[in-house]
Design an enzyme around this catalytic site. Sequence first.
Site, PDB file in Angstrom:
ATOM      1  N   LYS A 170      -9.401  -6.426   9.972  1.00 49.75           N
ATOM      2  CA  LYS A 170      -9.102  -7.333  11.083  1.00 49.75           C
ATOM      3  C   LYS A 170      -9.171  -6.622  12.431  1.00 49.75           C
ATOM      4  CE  LYS A 170      -6.356 -10.431   8.218  1.00 49.75           C
ATOM      5  NZ  LYS A 170      -6.819  -9.818   6.965  1.00 49.75           N
TER       6      LYS A 170
ATOM      7  N   ILE B 126       0.831  -1.204   0.000  1.00 55.12           N
ATOM      8  CA  ILE B 126       0.000   0.000   0.000  1.00 55.12           C
ATOM      9  C   ILE B 126       0.867   1.257   0.000  1.00 55.12           C
ATOM     10  CG2 ILE B 126      -1.607   1.357   1.388  1.00 55.12           C
ATOM     11  CD1 ILE B 126      -2.988  -0.811  -0.080  1.00 55.12           C
TER      12      ILE B 126
ATOM     13  N   ASN C 174      -8.550  -7.085   2.370  1.00 57.93           N
ATOM     14  CA  ASN C 174      -7.340  -7.516   1.675  1.00 57.93           C
ATOM     15  C   ASN C 174      -7.190  -6.800   0.341  1.00 57.93           C
ATOM     16  OD1 ASN C 174      -6.788  -9.455   3.678  1.00 57.93           O
ATOM     17  ND2 ASN C 174      -8.182 -10.896   2.734  1.00 57.93           N
TER      18      ASN C 174
END
Length: 655
Positions: free
Chosen positions: A428, A300, A467
């Site tokens: 998460k 990223i 993801n």
Amino acid sequence: MRLAEWLIERPRWFKRSLLVANDILMLSIALWAAYSLRLSRPYVPSSWSMMLLMAAAPVIGVITFHFRGLYKLVTRFIGPEGTTRIYVAVVMAAGAWGLVVLMSGMPNHPRSVVVIYALVAAGLIRLSRQWAGALLLRGAPEHKPVSFDERKCVIIYGAGTLGVQLLRALNETSQYKAVAFIDNDPSLAGQMVHGVKVLRPEKIGRTIVELNVKEVMLAMPSTLRSERRVAIRALEPYPVLVKTLPALEEIASGHVEVTDLRPIDVEDLLGRDPVAPNMELLSSKVRGKVVMITGAGGSIGSELTRQLLHLGPKTLVLYDLSEVALYDISMEIEELQRHGDKDPEAAILGQTRIVSVLGSVLDRKLAARAIQDYGVDVIYHAAAYKHVPLVEANPFTGLQNNTFGTLVLAELAKELRVERFVLISSDKAVRPTNIMGASKRLAELILQGFAQEPGVSTIFTMVRFGNVLDSSGSVVQRFRNQIKRGGPVTVTHPDIIRYFMSIPEAAQLVIQAGAMATGGEVFVLEMGTPVKIADLARTMIHLSGREVRDENNPDGDIDVEYIGLRRGEKLYEELLIGENTTGTGHPRIFKNNEPILPYDELVIALERLEDAIQRLDESDIQDVLRVTVEGYAPAAAGPPVAGKDEWQPLSRTLH
């Protein structure tokens, strides 16, 4: 055959010289034939001036052919485009010679000779090239004549411009036989395109079976991701290798070649039609600013760096602990800036100063110096340990980096009056079952706590998503490598599902969400439809041209093995903790108001957590996380020991 092989082995200049000699001969014959046809008798020049005029024709022709690029064409693969180029060059050469005749003042010169000359020359030049191409093809090792039965039968999916160019490229190789086009346009069904019939998509299965098709080649614009996915899904049940072409504008030569084909990528499977970005929103908070990206060498972080570079920041500070990752992204940006010097449209890239800082976000002095020395205005905090099993096995390091690294940077941002701080979070963090998710939720709580403090000028915000496709260490990379090795492909659980988003889309949405922030918000990216990982594994196997081996198909190629959930792994991920979700100005960015901790209570929890880390007391760490992180339910770990924890679950307020 020996002559053909000998010619192929000659250097390029030698073959071009032969072509020039051939063209001089063909043009001379064409001109003599033109005069003879016009005068109805074999022509003999009557004067030296006439001989000079005739000699000028092949010279003008060769010069014209050179500037029209005829001698750069590969004779074996001229094709329809090359033929058109030959005809245009011959007409131009004949026209130029006609002007020379006119300016020479030659009396009583028949003007129709110019037209006849052009027609005969075009035929002779094309025929000579065709004969030479056929000769060379017979001698090329990679293009040995292939009988009809030996050619590989392929289907081209898409009968548009890309499909037609691909058909021509396939015909030039003599290794493939396109047996059909498939196209969704009902008006094309049953039509013939360059001798190949266009069929409706529902006929693809029968065509594959009846004609023993081994490969299907997608020739569809990459922007139409939804149509590409429909095509890929339709091909999944069949044991064919699926390849695709990039968009025509992405092909350097502008013309499709067989070498442009590539295997289906995971983004072709899971990518979605892009939403046009709000360019003003993208650049409003970074143009002319000093922007720091932590974890700049990661999946990223590196994509944020690429996209931010195009938005005109004054300086990009690339901060990373990995020397290799930092070097790679620095060199890539340097190449982009060097290219920008040659491309006026990309000139903005070279105006940004690039600074590389090698170090940890836990190094308070180094981070403070970087922020102060370069006058950082905006921080995108992407540095984190993200792999659940590794962080679960190394909880102390994971919490130090992900939680306390964020604390260090956030404190510095507040003290040094950084304008904007954007945390890259994770799905998460929602009701986590592992240390990695809990560490990211604590990082969110830190930013939410700072945002509540009175008098804080820094805008703290966070962007949460699932993801990203093909990131380092992702399941997609693992599947690809396992398929390449012949299997087995390992999946943790038959029912496990995940959200996926392409890295470029995620980075683009992060920048836009960060620009919308006013302080303390949790932005959530719309991730689309969740994907069943077992289905993804099977699809990747099928589209590689292989079959899954199971009880229904014991003769298949690759097994899918279920190895069980890893410690801390969930069957599915969530994006929201509460239900207070509102839309924004972007259809794929949502804002969520979630439970937070008062900062004074969070400080107490962080102090206890830091003490447990220093003592390497994993049991105490688990106790702190249970009472601090809402919904934390660690997998493969028992409940807190009764009586050990004297303090109660921390009070919570809604922001």
